[in-house]
Design a protein around this motif. Structure first.
Motif, PDB file in Angstrom:
ATOM      1  N   ILE A   1       0.844  -1.207   0.000  1.00 61.41           N
ATOM      2  CA  ILE A   1       0.000   0.000   0.000  1.00 61.41           C
ATOM      3  C   ILE A   1       0.867   1.241   0.000  1.00 61.41           C
ATOM      4  O   ILE A   1       0.747   2.109   0.850  1.00 61.41           O
ATOM      5  N   TYR A   2       1.768   1.327  -0.949  1.00 64.84           N
ATOM      6  CA  TYR A   2       2.679   2.447  -1.139  1.00 64.84           C
ATOM      7  C   TYR A   2       3.892   2.408  -0.238  1.00 64.84           C
ATOM      8  O   TYR A   2       4.883   3.011  -0.539  1.00 64.84           O
ATOM      9  N   MET A   3       3.818   1.761   0.914  1.00 65.30           N
ATOM     10  CA  MET A   3       4.989   1.775   1.788  1.00 65.30           C
ATOM     11  C   MET A   3       5.027   0.523   2.638  1.00 65.30           C
ATOM     12  O   MET A   3       4.025  -0.131   2.856  1.00 65.30           O
ATOM     13  N   SER A   4       6.201   0.196   3.101  1.00 61.69           N
ATOM     14  CA  SER A   4       6.349  -0.915   4.040  1.00 61.69           C
ATOM     15  C   SER A   4       6.612  -0.337   5.419  1.00 61.69           C
ATOM     16  O   SER A   4       7.358   0.630   5.543  1.00 61.69           O
ATOM     17  N   TYR A   5       6.031  -0.932   6.426  1.00 58.26           N
ATOM     18  CA  TYR A   5       6.120  -0.381   7.773  1.00 58.26           C
ATOM     19  C   TYR A   5       7.382  -0.871   8.432  1.00 58.26           C
ATOM     20  O   TYR A   5       7.695  -2.035   8.415  1.00 58.26           O
ATOM     21  N   SER A   6       8.949  -0.142   8.405  1.00 54.69           N
ATOM     22  CA  SER A   6      10.168  -0.477   9.138  1.00 54.69           C
ATOM     23  C   SER A   6       9.607  -0.358  10.607  1.00 54.69           C
ATOM     24  O   SER A   6       9.456   0.689  11.006  1.00 54.69           O
ATOM     25  N   SER A 208      10.734   3.169   3.688  1.00 55.95           N
ATOM     26  CA  SER A 208      10.715   2.660   2.319  1.00 55.95           C
ATOM     27  C   SER A 208       9.311   2.747   1.755  1.00 55.95           C
ATOM     28  O   SER A 208       8.328   2.457   2.446  1.00 55.95           O
ATOM     29  N   TYR A 209       9.213   3.123   0.470  1.00 55.78           N
ATOM     30  CA  TYR A 209       7.938   3.327  -0.206  1.00 55.78           C
ATOM     31  C   TYR A 209       7.873   2.412  -1.423  1.00 55.78           C
ATOM     32  O   TYR A 209       8.754   2.451  -2.291  1.00 55.78           O
ATOM     33  N   SER A 210       6.852   1.594  -1.481  1.00 51.94           N
ATOM     34  CA  SER A 210       6.732   0.588  -2.538  1.00 51.94           C
ATOM     35  C   SER A 210       6.385   1.216  -3.875  1.00 51.94           C
ATOM     36  O   SER A 210       5.597   2.169  -3.953  1.00 51.94           O
ATOM     37  N   SER A 211       6.954   0.652  -4.923  1.00 51.63           N
ATOM     38  CA  SER A 211       6.695   1.120  -6.279  1.00 51.63           C
ATOM     39  C   SER A 211       5.243   0.852  -6.668  1.00 51.63           C
ATOM     40  O   SER A 211       4.697  -0.207  -6.378  1.00 51.63           O
ATOM     41  N   VAL A 212       4.628   1.831  -7.303  1.00 52.88           N
ATOM     42  CA  VAL A 212       3.275   1.691  -7.830  1.00 52.88           C
ATOM     43  C   VAL A 212       3.315   2.070  -9.302  1.00 52.88           C
ATOM     44  O   VAL A 212       3.738   3.180  -9.647  1.00 52.88           O
ATOM     45  N   SER A 252       8.125  15.141  -8.783  1.00 52.82           N
ATOM     46  CA  SER A 252       8.069  14.279  -9.977  1.00 52.82           C
ATOM     47  C   SER A 252       9.309  13.423 -10.180  1.00 52.82           C
ATOM     48  O   SER A 252       9.943  13.465 -11.248  1.00 52.82           O
ATOM     49  N   ASN A 253       9.649  12.630  -9.180  1.00 55.22           N
ATOM     50  CA  ASN A 253      10.681  11.619  -9.336  1.00 55.22           C
ATOM     51  C   ASN A 253      10.007  10.319  -9.777  1.00 55.22           C
ATOM     52  O   ASN A 253       8.778  10.242  -9.854  1.00 55.22           O
ATOM     53  N   SER A 254      10.804   9.298 -10.049  1.00 56.33           N
ATOM     54  CA  SER A 254      10.259   8.023 -10.531  1.00 56.33           C
ATOM     55  C   SER A 254      10.931   6.851  -9.839  1.00 56.33           C
ATOM     56  O   SER A 254      12.087   6.949  -9.418  1.00 56.33           O
ATOM     57  N   PHE A 255      10.197   5.740  -9.755  1.00 59.32           N
ATOM     58  CA  PHE A 255      10.742   4.498  -9.212  1.00 59.32           C
ATOM     59  C   PHE A 255      11.570   3.798 -10.292  1.00 59.32           C
ATOM     60  O   PHE A 255      11.131   3.665 -11.432  1.00 59.32           O
ATOM     61  N   ILE A 256      12.770   3.343  -9.938  1.00 53.13           N
ATOM     62  CA  ILE A 256      13.540   2.480 -10.836  1.00 53.13           C
ATOM     63  C   ILE A 256      13.802   1.125 -10.183  1.00 53.13           C
ATOM     64  O   ILE A 256      14.391   0.244 -10.810  1.00 53.13           O
ATOM     65  N   GLU A 257      13.352   0.960  -8.966  1.00 51.06           N
ATOM     66  CA  GLU A 257      13.429  -0.309  -8.259  1.00 51.06           C
ATOM     67  C   GLU A 257      12.076  -0.584  -7.618  1.00 51.06           C
ATOM     68  O   GLU A 257      11.141   0.202  -7.762  1.00 51.06           O
ATOM     69  N   ASN A 258      11.968  -1.673  -6.905  1.00 47.11           N
ATOM     70  CA  ASN A 258      10.682  -2.040  -6.299  1.00 47.11           C
ATOM     71  C   ASN A 258      10.250  -1.070  -5.211  1.00 47.11           C
ATOM     72  O   ASN A 258       9.064  -1.010  -4.867  1.00 47.11           O
ATOM     73  N   GLU A 259      11.179  -0.336  -4.650  1.00 48.60           N
ATOM     74  CA  GLU A 259      10.837   0.662  -3.648  1.00 48.60           C
ATOM     75  C   GLU A 259      11.892   1.752  -3.619  1.00 48.60           C
ATOM     76  O   GLU A 259      13.034   1.551  -4.047  1.00 48.60           O
TER      77      GLU A 259
END
Length: 277
Positions: A1-6, A208-212, A252-259
């Motif tokens: 859901i957009y992020m993982s809880y560390s 960490s924020y998950s790629s969407v 306006s950055n972009s994901f290039i990895e899974n998070e």
């Protein structure tokens, strides 16, 4: 859901509604005025022992009175239901006519708060007696969302998620940005989202924020500056940089990895993940 809880419930709706007409608002002249509220009202309106604090509430969900639905509302509702199932809230608070939205999302709230001014035709009488309700004056020194967050924090959750409150009136969006920054901390994550956008306030530390797919990643300094800003997993990386609240360098950055993993040393960072179209 957009992020993982560390509580004890009232059996009469009238018994739930207190008379606040003798309260004084700090915004007014200081004279007694109906539907007014003092700045300390929020700390006294709802005793701690009435909240369901007998068990640990790890995940609190707040349903706001406004959600910026697209033309395909049914698809938006489907998407939000999936997000909610992943959050798995164990305590639900609705602000004002957010109760009606909760019904559309097939949610049963524990608590409804607000001045009930946000929806024409919405009546407090539509709220069942077994759901706790806190009506507050229209003229007050805090928003309905601010009150809902204050009550949510009293439950000592691990995280709070807010549905809606983005889009529509810009002043409400900015107010909610400030609300999540104020009530969150390095140990309490507060997220706000709808079907198009996700926003959170990051305090010093790493998250960490998950790629969407089809979404941009943006970050802005809410405090005067954010120092020690480091990204990994982003198209435009940063390494121990400083972000200022007068320069939108992080848009306006972009994901290039899974998070994307974000670390900051000082300040408060607003992270926004938005659908491209």
């Amino acid at each position: 859901i957009y992020m993982s809880y560390s509580s004890n419930k009232s059996t009469s709706k009238d018994a739930k509604i207190s008379d606040h007409s003798n309260l004084t608002s700090q915004k007014g002249s200081g004279q007694i005025c109906e539907n007014s509220c003092p700045v300390d009202f929020m700390t006294s309106i709802y005793p701690n022992d009435k909240l369901q604090k007998d068990k640990k509430h790890s995940s609190v969900l707040i349903v706001s009175a406004y959600i910026d639905f697209s033309e395909d509302k049914n698809n938006d509702l489907y998407y939000l239901k999936k997000r909610i199932s992943k959050i798995d809230p164990d305590y639900i608070i609705c602000t004002d006519s957010g109760y009606e939205i909760a019904k559309e999302l097939e949610l049963t709230p524990n608590l409804v708060v607000g001045d009930f001014d946000s929806s024409t035709g919405f009546s407090v009488n539509s709220i069942p007696d077994d759901i706790e309700m806190i009506p507050v004056p229209v003229e007050k020194d805090f928003t309905d969302m601010e009150m809902a967050l204050d009550l949510a924090v009293k439950l000592s959750p691990d995280h709070v998620n807010i549905i809606g409150g983005l889009g529509g009136r810009l002043d409400h969006t900015v107010a909610n940005m400030q609300n999540i920054a104020h009530f969150s901390s390095d140990s309490l994550i507060i997220n706000i989202f709808d079907s198009k956008n996700f926003m959170t306030a990051q305090h010093p530390g790493t998250r960490s924020y998950s790629s969407v797919f089809g979404h941009h990643f943006s970050a802005f300094a809410l405090t005067e500056k954010v120092t020690g800003l480091t990204y990994s997993g982003a198209y435009y990386p940063l390494n121990n940089d400083t972000l200022y609240n007068t320069l939108p360098l992080g848009v306006s950055n972009s994901f290039i990895e899974n998070e994307i993993t974000v670390t900051i040393d000082t300040g408060i960072l607003i992270v926004i993940i938005s659908k491209c179209k």
